[in-house]
Each structure stands twice: as structure tokens, then as C-alpha cells.
Design a protein around this motif. Structure first.
Motif: not given
Length: 128
Positions: A88, A110, A114, A117
Motif C-alpha cells: 500500500s 484504507r 485504495e 486511488d
């Protein structure tokens, strides 16, 4: 020049000399050492690790036989937190900000970052 005959200094004398030169030596009780490269990871299990601090310049010596594994595959679940951070590129500060703004946990924040982006506003928007 450094004492007579036997092919080197005894370890105690060497330690005293290093101390006089301002070099601190510390053994580190390492369970595992991982060196990551673009092509592979080198994993040292039960390596002997020595840290030398020479006036602020730290040097680590790793003694052992590494196993070469696929890049990025070493480590993982041992540290708990490294599992969620592995691979990550989302900074922890961004995760905390999204979690606070959206009123969700850090894992959920998180995942949203993700999925978007790393876009903070889009991540918060998707959680509200």
C-alpha cells in the motif's frame, strides 16, 4: 603495528579501541531480516545483527545465509500492521484523516482510499 604475532587483535582489545574512537557496538536480537530489491527479497532467519554507531553514522552488519524469495512476498503477517500496509502506498496520515472525517475505522478508510486511488475527497465521499 597492532600487537604481535598471532594474526590479529583479541576481541576485547578491539572493543576497547573502538570505544576510544567513539564507536559504540550493540548486538541486536533479530528474529528475521528482510532486504527488499526490485527483483527479489532476501530473508535471513536467525541472523546475527550488529549495529555500530560511529558518531551518529549507524552501520548494520547482518551475518547469516539468506533465502531468496519472490519480490514483495517476504514478511507479512508477523507484525500485524505490516499486513495491511504491505504493497500500500497510502500514507497513514491520509488513512487517519479519512477515518476521522467519515467516522469509520482505519481499515475501512484504507480500503476506500485504495479503491479511489488515494483521492481523499473521493474516499470520504464514498464512505458517507
Amino acid at each position: 603495528m597492532f600487537g604481535g604475532g598471532g594474526g590479529g587483535l583479541n576481541p576485547r582489545k578491539m572493543e576497547q579501541m573502538m570505544e576510544q574512537m567513539g564507536i559504540d557496538v550493540e548486538d541486536i536480537d533479530a528474529e528475521e531480516v528482510i532486504i527488499r530489491t526490485d527483483e527479489y527479497d532476501l530473508v535471513f532467519d536467525d541472523a546475527e545483527v550488529t549495529k555500530m554507531d560511529a558518531r551518529g553514522q549507524e552501520t548494520y552488519q547482518v551475518i547469516g545465509s539468506p533465502e531468496e524469495v519472490e519480490a514483495g512476498s517476504a514478511g507479512g503477517s508477523a507484525g500485524g500492521e505490516s499486513d495491511s500496509d504491505a504493497g500500500s502506498s497510502i500514507p497513514d496520515e491520509d488513512v487517519e484523516l479519512v477515518a476521522t472525517r467519515a467516522g469509520v475505522g482505519e481499515d475501512e478508510a484504507r480500503e476506500a482510499l485504495e479503491a479511489n486511488d488515494g483521492d481523499l475527497a473521493a474516499a470520504v465521499g464514498s464512505l458517507e
